[in-house]
Each structure stands twice: as C-alpha cells, then as structure tokens.
Design an enzyme around this catalytic site. Sequence first.
Site, PDB file in Angstrom:
ATOM      1  N   MET A  23      37.767  33.353  40.686  1.00 56.19           N
ATOM      2  CA  MET A  23      38.572  32.215  40.829  1.00 56.19           C
ATOM      3  C   MET A  23      38.568  31.638  42.293  1.00 56.19           C
ATOM      4  O   MET A  23      39.023  30.623  42.695  1.00 56.19           O
ATOM      5  CB  MET A  23      40.177  32.379  40.194  1.00 56.19           C
ATOM      6  CG  MET A  23      40.036  32.240  38.756  1.00 56.19           C
ATOM      7  SD  MET A  23      39.343  30.591  37.957  1.00 56.19           S
ATOM      8  CE  MET A  23      40.516  29.273  38.870  1.00 56.19           C
ATOM      9  N   GLU A  69      40.858  38.195  51.679  1.00 53.31           N
ATOM     10  CA  GLU A  69      40.637  39.400  50.617  1.00 53.31           C
ATOM     11  C   GLU A  69      41.098  40.712  50.995  1.00 53.31           C
ATOM     12  O   GLU A  69      41.533  40.758  52.131  1.00 53.31           O
ATOM     13  CB  GLU A  69      39.018  39.626  50.839  1.00 53.31           C
ATOM     14  CG  GLU A  69      38.307  38.719  49.735  1.00 53.31           C
ATOM     15  CD  GLU A  69      38.885  39.004  48.205  1.00 53.31           C
ATOM     16  OE1 GLU A  69      39.404  40.101  48.115  1.00 53.31           O
ATOM     17  OE2 GLU A  69      38.634  38.380  47.328  1.00 53.31           O
ATOM     18  N   ARG A  70      40.949  41.623  50.240  1.00 52.33           N
ATOM     19  CA  ARG A  70      41.649  42.856  50.260  1.00 52.33           C
ATOM     20  C   ARG A  70      40.990  43.626  51.332  1.00 52.33           C
ATOM     21  O   ARG A  70      39.510  43.231  51.639  1.00 52.33           O
ATOM     22  CB  ARG A  70      41.875  43.492  48.951  1.00 52.33           C
ATOM     23  CG  ARG A  70      40.595  43.907  48.382  1.00 52.33           C
ATOM     24  CD  ARG A  70      40.642  44.590  46.947  1.00 52.33           C
ATOM     25  NE  ARG A  70      39.289  44.501  46.290  1.00 52.33           N
ATOM     26  CZ  ARG A  70      38.159  45.126  46.503  1.00 52.33           C
ATOM     27  NH1 ARG A  70      38.063  45.820  47.720  1.00 52.33           N
ATOM     28  NH2 ARG A  70      37.001  44.825  45.821  1.00 52.33           N
ATOM     29  N   ASN A 122      47.744  29.988  32.534  1.00 49.90           N
ATOM     30  CA  ASN A 122      46.725  28.997  32.260  1.00 49.90           C
ATOM     31  C   ASN A 122      47.040  27.772  32.760  1.00 49.90           C
ATOM     32  O   ASN A 122      48.012  27.110  32.642  1.00 49.90           O
ATOM     33  CB  ASN A 122      46.347  28.945  30.522  1.00 49.90           C
ATOM     34  CG  ASN A 122      44.983  28.277  30.531  1.00 49.90           C
ATOM     35  OD1 ASN A 122      44.688  27.414  30.992  1.00 49.90           O
ATOM     36  ND2 ASN A 122      44.125  29.158  29.868  1.00 49.90           N
ATOM     37  N   HIS A 125      37.263  36.603  25.971  1.00 46.64           N
ATOM     38  CA  HIS A 125      36.937  36.542  27.382  1.00 46.64           C
ATOM     39  C   HIS A 125      35.696  37.188  27.846  1.00 46.64           C
ATOM     40  O   HIS A 125      35.166  38.172  27.094  1.00 46.64           O
ATOM     41  CB  HIS A 125      38.162  36.822  28.414  1.00 46.64           C
ATOM     42  CG  HIS A 125      39.222  35.719  28.205  1.00 46.64           C
ATOM     43  ND1 HIS A 125      40.195  35.786  27.471  1.00 46.64           N
ATOM     44  CD2 HIS A 125      39.730  34.844  29.317  1.00 46.64           C
ATOM     45  CE1 HIS A 125      41.092  34.886  27.652  1.00 46.64           C
ATOM     46  NE2 HIS A 125      40.609  34.194  28.563  1.00 46.64           N
ATOM     47  N   LYS A 130      36.994  40.741  32.378  1.00 48.09           N
ATOM     48  CA  LYS A 130      38.531  40.556  32.190  1.00 48.09           C
ATOM     49  C   LYS A 130      38.996  42.089  32.308  1.00 48.09           C
ATOM     50  O   LYS A 130      38.933  42.860  31.330  1.00 48.09           O
ATOM     51  CB  LYS A 130      38.932  39.643  31.356  1.00 48.09           C
ATOM     52  CG  LYS A 130      40.217  39.415  31.325  1.00 48.09           C
ATOM     53  CD  LYS A 130      40.664  38.327  30.286  1.00 48.09           C
ATOM     54  CE  LYS A 130      42.197  37.909  30.462  1.00 48.09           C
ATOM     55  NZ  LYS A 130      42.752  37.604  31.722  1.00 48.09           N
ATOM     56  N   GLY A 164      46.831  36.732  29.394  1.00 47.38           N
ATOM     57  CA  GLY A 164      48.024  35.962  29.591  1.00 47.38           C
ATOM     58  C   GLY A 164      48.313  34.787  28.780  1.00 47.38           C
ATOM     59  O   GLY A 164      49.342  34.487  28.477  1.00 47.38           O
TER      60      GLY A 164
END
Length: 266
Positions: A12, A33-34, A123, A154, A158, A164
């Site tokens: 995403m 980013e991490r 969503n 999905h 996922k 969700g």
Amino acid sequence: MKIGIVGCAGRMGRMLLARVLSTDGCELAGGTERPGHEALGQDLGRLAGGEPFGLAVSEDTGALFDASDAVIDFTGPDATAGHGSLAAERGVALVVGTTGLERVHLEALDLAARRTPVVQAANMSVGVNLLLGLVRQAAALLGDDYDIEIVEMHHRHKVDAPSGTALALGEAAAEGRGVRLDDVAQRVRDGHTGPRRRGDIGFASLRGGDVTGEHTVIFATDGERLQLTHMASSRAVFAAGAVHAALWCEGREAGLYTMRHVLGLE
Ligand code: NAD
C-alpha cells in the site's frame, strides 16, 4: 497539504506515494520504513514507479511528522499505535488503514484523536463504505430468521484474519440487529461444532494468490438467500480513499472519524 507516508515501501505504501505525487493540492513530505528495511535510502519517486523525486526513504519518523500536515499509515498494529502518539504530540492529522488493531492499539488512536483529526477505516474504498450502510439496513430489516455469514478472500501475504473489512461488516450487521458483535461472532469453525446458534454472525477467511480483497455478506433463511458482494481489483482504490481522507482533515477539529464521515455517508 504536505502528506507523509509511513511504511512507504509496502504494497500500500508504494501506491500511496504514487497517489500523493499525482494528486493536485498534495505535496509529498517524505516516507519512512522500519529500521533495517532494504528500501531505506531509495528515492521515493522511483519507489512509486516514476521519476526521481529527490527525497529518500528514511527511518526518522519524528522528522517525517515534523514535516507533514497529515500522515498516512498502512503498516502494522504496533507501529500504528506509536504513530498515534507522534501525531498527538505534533498535532498532525493521521489517516490509518492498518488492520488487525486490538484494544491497546485502538486506545492509542482514541488518545491521539483528542488532540488531532484521526481517520481510521479498515477499508478506504467508496464501495465498501456504501456496503457497510446497506448491510446495517438489511440486518435491521431481515431479523434473526436470516443467518448472517461473512466470507472474505485475500492474497497469500495477508497476516490477519478475519480481514478488518469483514469485521467492520460484522459490526455493521450487529449494529443493525442491536447486538454486540463480540457476543455473536463465530470467527472460526472447526471439528464437531454442533448446529448453528440462532443470531450468530459467522466468518470464513480464504487466502490465496494475489486477490486484492473480496467480501460477501450472506443473509440465508429457509427458501432464499441474499448476498451482498464487494470486489476490489486494484489497491489504487484504497490509496485514493486514503489521500482523499488526508485532504479532508485540513482545518478539521480533533476527533476520531471513519471513512463514512469523509465520504458524507454518515
Ligand atoms: P505490507 O507488509 O506490504 O506493508 C507494510 C509496510 O509497513 C512494510 O513495508 C513494513 O516494513 C512497514 N512498516 C512496519 N513497521 C513500520 C514502522 N515502525 N515504521 C515504518 N514502516 C513500517 O502490507 P500492505 O499489504 O501494504 O498492508 C498494510 C496494512 O494495511 C495491513 O494492515 C493491511 O491489512 C492494511 N490494508 C488496509 C486497507 C484499507 O483500505 N484500510 C487496504 C489494504 C491494506
């Protein structure tokens, strides 16, 4: 409006970068980013699949919030809770698409929403947000003679189940019936379960391939079945919704909002 993207190298995140770069009235404030992520240091424009932008992926989340009017977050539950605290401290609007949030994470967003606008929705598509209203209405009209089952599918990557969105559809159905989802949810069935309990809301999760997201709410009774289905064929609809939500936050009072508020469906 200056918009920052946390988790910008995710599925995403890349979509969101592209959407911010191509939307009038938006300026890309940066992306994080991490720590340790392979995309750190890469150009944000290139990551979005376009021309170089001149800013690189960073791990400095505080600096990103300082540079942004709104931050969009499609990461993971723990990261999202931390971003909620930063949004509250800095008074930066926060748009949260992360799913799998539990009570502790939602509490962090509630706290943030006392100080700044927070839009949270499992969503961000127009279709699913319309569907939430239709499901609430159908559940209220049809009553307990109709068994409600929610099926979702999905892609294989996922990490949370039920999705969700499936849970949000379950909440909408429960609300229509005037019950609490926690009291009637059957999230998993396995083995000798016995007959279906009247009034339950059942869930089934399928995982496979590259399916973007499909949800069907079934109302089944003796002699007939009503099915309401939404199919997403591109993640771009979620990115478009999230950027729309970020722009909607401009000048908005602090508070916790959903996509139904943003779309004027509430
Ligand atoms: P992904 O794993 O591809 O991307 C998540 C990204 O967040 C990764 O790149 C990861 O490294 C990064 N990240 C994790 N912790 C971080 C941190 N502390 N700081 C910065 N970056 C961090 O997953 P995805 O498919 O993009 O989905 C992300 C989330 O969005 C999931 O919860 C998913 O269910 C949800 N989602 C919501 C919608 C919606 O419309 N609300 C639509 C699609 C996906």
